[in-house]
Design a protein around this motif. Structure first.
Motif, PDB file in Angstrom:
ATOM      1  N   VAL A  41     -48.981 -31.865   6.767  1.00 23.86           N
ATOM      2  CA  VAL A  41     -47.710 -32.578   6.697  1.00 23.86           C
ATOM      3  C   VAL A  41     -47.038 -32.232   5.375  1.00 23.86           C
ATOM      4  N   TRP A  42     -45.711 -32.060   5.422  1.00 20.99           N
ATOM      5  CA  TRP A  42     -44.928 -31.726   4.233  1.00 20.99           C
ATOM      6  C   TRP A  42     -43.953 -32.859   3.957  1.00 20.99           C
ATOM      7  N   ILE A  43     -43.918 -33.306   2.705  1.00 18.97           N
ATOM      8  CA  ILE A  43     -43.107 -34.465   2.329  1.00 18.97           C
ATOM      9  C   ILE A  43     -42.255 -34.109   1.121  1.00 18.97           C
ATOM     10  N   GLY A  44     -40.959 -34.363   1.228  1.00 22.11           N
ATOM     11  CA  GLY A  44     -40.047 -34.079   0.130  1.00 22.11           C
ATOM     12  C   GLY A  44     -39.837 -35.286  -0.766  1.00 22.11           C
ATOM     13  N   GLU A  45     -39.698 -35.026  -2.050  1.00 22.74           N
ATOM     14  CA  GLU A  45     -39.400 -36.048  -3.058  1.00 22.74           C
ATOM     15  C   GLU A  45     -38.249 -35.508  -3.913  1.00 22.74           C
ATOM     16  N   PRO A  46     -37.014 -35.541  -3.399  1.00 24.29           N
ATOM     17  CA  PRO A  46     -35.907 -34.831  -4.054  1.00 24.29           C
ATOM     18  C   PRO A  46     -35.509 -35.367  -5.418  1.00 24.29           C
ATOM     19  N   PHE A  47     -35.821 -36.628  -5.720  1.00 29.04           N
ATOM     20  CA  PHE A  47     -35.445 -37.179  -7.021  1.00 29.04           C
ATOM     21  C   PHE A  47     -36.600 -37.132  -8.020  1.00 29.04           C
ATOM     22  N   GLY A  48     -37.740 -36.559  -7.620  1.00 26.46           N
ATOM     23  CA  GLY A  48     -38.876 -36.452  -8.524  1.00 26.46           C
ATOM     24  C   GLY A  48     -38.604 -35.471  -9.652  1.00 26.46           C
ATOM     25  N   GLY A  49     -39.254 -35.697 -10.786  1.00 28.79           N
ATOM     26  CA  GLY A  49     -39.070 -34.802 -11.930  1.00 28.79           C
ATOM     27  C   GLY A  49     -37.662 -34.820 -12.471  1.00 28.79           C
ATOM     28  N   GLY A  50     -37.052 -36.007 -12.536  1.00 35.49           N
ATOM     29  CA  GLY A  50     -35.692 -36.092 -13.059  1.00 35.49           C
ATOM     30  C   GLY A  50     -34.673 -35.405 -12.176  1.00 35.49           C
TER      31      GLY A  50
ATOM     32  N   GLY B  46     -33.544 -28.671 -14.028  1.00 38.52           N
ATOM     33  CA  GLY B  46     -32.234 -28.915 -13.441  1.00 38.52           C
ATOM     34  C   GLY B  46     -32.235 -30.136 -12.543  1.00 38.52           C
ATOM     35  N   HIS B  47     -31.216 -30.237 -11.704  1.00 36.19           N
ATOM     36  CA  HIS B  47     -31.062 -31.363 -10.786  1.00 36.19           C
ATOM     37  C   HIS B  47     -30.882 -30.845  -9.362  1.00 36.19           C
ATOM     38  N   ALA B  48     -31.752 -29.932  -8.943  1.00 37.28           N
ATOM     39  CA  ALA B  48     -31.604 -29.265  -7.648  1.00 37.28           C
ATOM     40  C   ALA B  48     -31.864 -30.192  -6.469  1.00 37.28           C
ATOM     41  N   ARG B  49     -32.702 -31.227  -6.657  1.00 35.18           N
ATOM     42  CA  ARG B  49     -33.115 -32.138  -5.585  1.00 35.18           C
ATOM     43  C   ARG B  49     -33.841 -31.397  -4.463  1.00 35.18           C
TER      44      ARG B  49
ATOM     45  N   ALA C 212     -32.332 -27.500  -1.368  1.00 36.22           N
ATOM     46  CA  ALA C 212     -32.096 -28.000  -2.722  1.00 36.22           C
ATOM     47  C   ALA C 212     -30.585 -28.139  -2.862  1.00 36.22           C
ATOM     48  N   PRO C 213     -29.994 -29.227  -2.337  1.00 35.25           N
ATOM     49  CA  PRO C 213     -28.542 -29.319  -2.186  1.00 35.25           C
ATOM     50  C   PRO C 213     -27.749 -29.319  -3.484  1.00 35.25           C
TER      51      PRO C 213
END
Length: 213
Positions: free
Chosen positions: A134-143, A167-170, A190-191
């Motif tokens: 399973v793959w899970i995204g955490e777009p706000f992780g790491g600042g 950066g802020h790639a999300r 990475a929007p």
């Protein structure tokens, strides 16, 4: 914004029948059900499981403090604020109406918790047809740089598989797995990636069999 999930049964080719099942949570602002994925497990005749993401849910098992200030008070958010969670559900156990949260939900197999505030763990969900992971995204992780986690049913906790280089790639806002010719790739969005133009966004292709970073 607490969120709620209803279950339907397909009847014939076009019909839908609403089942007497209702999944909810007593927490506020969780966005439960805003992100869902059917995990078709491999081997042993195991039936599919359903992943329910609640990316803005408060995670009480979180072990790290937040990276951003709370919007209202201008102070550091409390531990676990909008860290996010993923509920792994077995639909075979849905025999009747279920209202509530946490361990009260029928068919609850596991709760996977985000470990950073506000990481929004569970916003991107996908599963592998090649490995069964399973793959899970955490777009706000790491600042807001973003991370992607990999988890399998025999693992204690999800492991970080890849993360954006600052950066802020999300990274991890959405995840899709595609396979062909014996190769499986993950398409990870990475929007807010700005490496080509400010906030232009990008999609990264990642090998699903690579070692976690």
């Amino acid at each position: 914004l607490a969120g709620r999930v209803y279950a339907y049964r397909v009847v014939g080719q076009r019909g839908l029948e609403l089942l007497d099942v209702e999944l909810g949570t007593r927490k506020d602002l969780t966005q439960l059900g805003s992100h869902m994925h059917v995990w078709r497990r491999q081997g042993g005749g195991a039936g599919p499981l359903i992943l329910l993401g609640s990316p803005s849910e408060h995670s009480y098992s979180s072990s790290k403090w937040g990276m951003m200030a709370a919007a209202a008070a201008g102070e550091a958010p409390e531990r676990g604020w909008q860290a996010g969670e993923v509920r792994v559900m077995d639909p075979a156990a849905w025999g009747g109406r279920q209202v509530g949260g946490g361990e009260e939900l029928a068919g609850l197999v596991r709760i996977l918790s985000g470990m950073q505030s506000p990481g929004h763990f569970g916003r991107g969900l996908a599963s592998s047809t090649a490995t069964g992971d399973v793959w899970i995204g955490e777009p706000f992780g790491g600042g807001e740089a973003g991370r992607v986690y990999r988890w399998s049913a025999d693992a204690a906790e999800p492991q970080c598989f890849g993360m954006a280089d600052g950066g802020h790639a999300r990274l991890g806002q959405t995840i899709r797995a595609a396979s062909g010719a014996g190769v499986e790739l993950l398409a990870v969005s990475a929007p807010h990636d700005s490496q080509f133009s400010r906030l232009a966004g990008s999609v990264l292709l990642m090998h699903s069999r690579a070692e976690p970073s």
